[in-house]
Motif scaffolding. Structure first.
Motif, PDB file in Angstrom:
ATOM      1  N   SER A 191       0.819  -1.219   0.000  1.00  0.00           N
ATOM      2  CA  SER A 191       0.000   0.000   0.000  1.00  0.00           C
ATOM      3  C   SER A 191       0.849   1.263   0.000  1.00  0.00           C
ATOM      4  O   SER A 191       0.337   2.364  -0.247  1.00  0.00           O
ATOM      5  CB  SER A 191      -0.932   0.016   1.216  1.00  0.00           C
ATOM      6  OG  SER A 191      -0.184   0.073   2.421  1.00  0.00           O
ATOM      7  N   GLN A 192       2.156   1.126   0.263  1.00  0.00           N
ATOM      8  CA  GLN A 192       3.052   2.284   0.298  1.00  0.00           C
ATOM      9  C   GLN A 192       3.658   2.613  -1.070  1.00  0.00           C
ATOM     10  O   GLN A 192       4.486   3.527  -1.158  1.00  0.00           O
ATOM     11  CB  GLN A 192       4.177   2.030   1.312  1.00  0.00           C
ATOM     12  CG  GLN A 192       3.690   1.839   2.736  1.00  0.00           C
ATOM     13  CD  GLN A 192       2.880   3.044   3.212  1.00  0.00           C
ATOM     14  OE1 GLN A 192       3.366   4.170   3.197  1.00  0.00           O
ATOM     15  NE2 GLN A 192       1.645   2.803   3.630  1.00  0.00           N
ATOM     16  N   LEU A 193       3.276   1.902  -2.105  1.00  0.00           N
ATOM     17  CA  LEU A 193       3.750   2.249  -3.444  1.00  0.00           C
ATOM     18  C   LEU A 193       3.376   3.701  -3.775  1.00  0.00           C
ATOM     19  O   LEU A 193       2.224   4.107  -3.573  1.00  0.00           O
ATOM     20  CB  LEU A 193       3.129   1.326  -4.491  1.00  0.00           C
ATOM     21  CG  LEU A 193       3.685  -0.098  -4.583  1.00  0.00           C
ATOM     22  CD1 LEU A 193       2.777  -0.965  -5.456  1.00  0.00           C
ATOM     23  CD2 LEU A 193       5.099  -0.092  -5.142  1.00  0.00           C
ATOM     24  N   ILE A 194       4.340   4.475  -4.259  1.00  0.00           N
ATOM     25  CA  ILE A 194       4.044   5.848  -4.665  1.00  0.00           C
ATOM     26  C   ILE A 194       3.048   5.835  -5.822  1.00  0.00           C
ATOM     27  O   ILE A 194       2.076   6.591  -5.838  1.00  0.00           O
ATOM     28  CB  ILE A 194       5.337   6.578  -5.069  1.00  0.00           C
ATOM     29  CG1 ILE A 194       6.280   6.695  -3.856  1.00  0.00           C
ATOM     30  CG2 ILE A 194       5.016   7.969  -5.633  1.00  0.00           C
ATOM     31  CD1 ILE A 194       7.664   7.230  -4.202  1.00  0.00           C
ATOM     32  N   TRP A 195       3.308   4.968  -6.795  1.00  0.00           N
ATOM     33  CA  TRP A 195       2.383   4.746  -7.904  1.00  0.00           C
ATOM     34  C   TRP A 195       1.805   3.345  -7.752  1.00  0.00           C
ATOM     35  O   TRP A 195       2.492   2.359  -8.007  1.00  0.00           O
ATOM     36  CB  TRP A 195       3.110   4.879  -9.251  1.00  0.00           C
ATOM     37  CG  TRP A 195       3.419   6.301  -9.594  1.00  0.00           C
ATOM     38  CD1 TRP A 195       4.492   7.038  -9.190  1.00  0.00           C
ATOM     39  CD2 TRP A 195       2.619   7.167 -10.399  1.00  0.00           C
ATOM     40  NE1 TRP A 195       4.423   8.305  -9.687  1.00  0.00           N
ATOM     41  CE2 TRP A 195       3.285   8.417 -10.442  1.00  0.00           C
ATOM     42  CE3 TRP A 195       1.421   7.023 -11.086  1.00  0.00           C
ATOM     43  CZ2 TRP A 195       2.777   9.514 -11.150  1.00  0.00           C
ATOM     44  CZ3 TRP A 195       0.926   8.105 -11.798  1.00  0.00           C
ATOM     45  CH2 TRP A 195       1.596   9.325 -11.823  1.00  0.00           C
ATOM     46  N   PRO A 196       0.539   3.215  -7.301  1.00  0.00           N
ATOM     47  CA  PRO A 196      -0.077   1.887  -7.166  1.00  0.00           C
ATOM     48  C   PRO A 196      -0.101   1.144  -8.498  1.00  0.00           C
ATOM     49  O   PRO A 196       0.097   1.732  -9.567  1.00  0.00           O
ATOM     50  CB  PRO A 196      -1.501   2.207  -6.682  1.00  0.00           C
ATOM     51  CG  PRO A 196      -1.399   3.569  -6.067  1.00  0.00           C
ATOM     52  CD  PRO A 196      -0.361   4.296  -6.869  1.00  0.00           C
ATOM     53  N   VAL A 197      -0.359  -0.151  -8.408  1.00  0.00           N
ATOM     54  CA  VAL A 197      -0.281  -1.010  -9.595  1.00  0.00           C
ATOM     55  C   VAL A 197      -1.121  -0.487 -10.751  1.00  0.00           C
ATOM     56  O   VAL A 197      -0.644  -0.383 -11.887  1.00  0.00           O
ATOM     57  CB  VAL A 197      -0.686  -2.454  -9.222  1.00  0.00           C
ATOM     58  CG1 VAL A 197      -0.886  -3.292 -10.493  1.00  0.00           C
ATOM     59  CG2 VAL A 197       0.359  -3.091  -8.321  1.00  0.00           C
ATOM     60  N   ALA A 198      -2.387  -0.156 -10.510  1.00  0.00           N
ATOM     61  CA  ALA A 198      -3.270   0.277 -11.602  1.00  0.00           C
ATOM     62  C   ALA A 198      -2.728   1.536 -12.277  1.00  0.00           C
ATOM     63  O   ALA A 198      -2.720   1.640 -13.515  1.00  0.00           O
ATOM     64  CB  ALA A 198      -4.681   0.518 -11.081  1.00  0.00           C
ATOM     65  N   GLU A 199      -2.253   2.495 -11.502  1.00  0.00           N
ATOM     66  CA  GLU A 199      -1.729   3.730 -12.067  1.00  0.00           C
ATOM     67  C   GLU A 199      -0.416   3.482 -12.813  1.00  0.00           C
ATOM     68  O   GLU A 199      -0.152   4.101 -13.858  1.00  0.00           O
ATOM     69  CB  GLU A 199      -1.526   4.768 -10.971  1.00  0.00           C
ATOM     70  CG  GLU A 199      -2.835   5.243 -10.355  1.00  0.00           C
ATOM     71  CD  GLU A 199      -2.614   6.340  -9.333  1.00  0.00           C
ATOM     72  OE1 GLU A 199      -1.597   7.064  -9.419  1.00  0.00           O
ATOM     73  OE2 GLU A 199      -3.460   6.484  -8.437  1.00  0.00           O
ATOM     74  N   THR A 200       0.396   2.589 -12.281  1.00  0.00           N
ATOM     75  CA  THR A 200       1.653   2.238 -12.954  1.00  0.00           C
ATOM     76  C   THR A 200       1.383   1.646 -14.336  1.00  0.00           C
ATOM     77  O   THR A 200       1.999   2.041 -15.333  1.00  0.00           O
ATOM     78  CB  THR A 200       2.453   1.234 -12.120  1.00  0.00           C
ATOM     79  OG1 THR A 200       2.871   1.860 -10.895  1.00  0.00           O
ATOM     80  CG2 THR A 200       3.681   0.746 -12.855  1.00  0.00           C
TER      81      THR A 200
END
Length: 232
Positions: free
Chosen positions: A175-184
């Motif tokens: 959950s700490q990803l700056i760019w979550p999977v979908a946005e990436t």
């Protein structure tokens, strides 16, 4: 049709709960996608557009469930670092994918190590040169089995961690990803047309560090089967 020499064999990952294999097309990697890791690498983690680099498909080092992979320490470097990552396995093609539909293009998830010749990367950064020799060398992408979304659902949170010789080195939460999977994926699809077989390394948490021959790396993400890789 005949060839001058035999084509290279297909690189493929095992699929959990199936005899089928996931044939690898391309390997994309997101740089500095956890805030604390960006800081430890000397960068400002403000949410600017993500950047990507690639590894060749045959850099993949498949690790079957229940087995320990073997990562050959690469020549030309005296500082090889581990970077534990959640990896997205693409199952549906797409270009300029809307964020709200990006998860529909995922076949499954896997564990991966973005092994890095850190000394060569530092030199490349200093000279403004590409990272290919630091990131895309032989066996630089150890990968566990692919867990289909149909079995594990989508992973938007949960611990991500890595131990070396039983000592924890990395721990964070997806959950700490700056760019979550979908946005990436949505952003990446504006630069490349995503294809079935593509793998996307989503970034590593803080705590990256060196390994030497004989070290045992064991990593995991909540909901996926952990995997182990020994440096040889």
């Amino acid at each position: 049709m005949s060839y001058v020499f035999a084509p290279a064999p297909v690189v493929a990952l095992p699929v959990v709960g199936s005899a089928d294999q996931f044939a690898v097309h391309r390997i994309y990697c997101v740089g500095r996608n956890y805030e604390a890791h960006a800081r430890e690498m000397g960068h400002d983690p403000e949410r600017e557009p993500p950047f990507f680099f690639c590894k060749p498909a045959d850099a993949a080092l498949p690790v079957a469930q229940g087995s320990t992979g073997e990562f050959p320490y690469p020549p030309g470097s005296s500082s090889v670092h581990f970077e534990m990552e959640l990896v997205v396995a693409i199952g549906k093609e797409g270009r300029e994918i809307p964020v709200e539909r990006a998860l529909d293009h995922i076949y499954g998830y896997a564990l991966g190590l973005d092994m890095t010749r850190r000394d060569l990367q530092a030199e490349a950064k200093k000279l403004g040169r590409p990272w290919d020799t630091a990131k895309g060398f032989d066996h630089s992408a150890p990968l566990g089995a692919v867990h289909p979304v149909a079995q594990v659902g989508h992973i938007g949170k949960g611990a991500i961690w890595l131990k070396v010789n039983g000592v924890e080195k990395q721990r964070s939460d997806v959950s700490q990803l700056i760019w979550p999977v979908a946005e990436t994926l949505a952003y990446l699809s504006t630069l490349f047309e995503l294809q079935p077989g593509d793998l996307v390394f989503t970034g590593t948490p803080e705590g990256v560090g060196p390994v030497v021959q004989g070290d045992l790396m064991t990593g995991g993400v909540d909901g996926l089967t952990e995997f182990s890789v020994r440096v040889i």
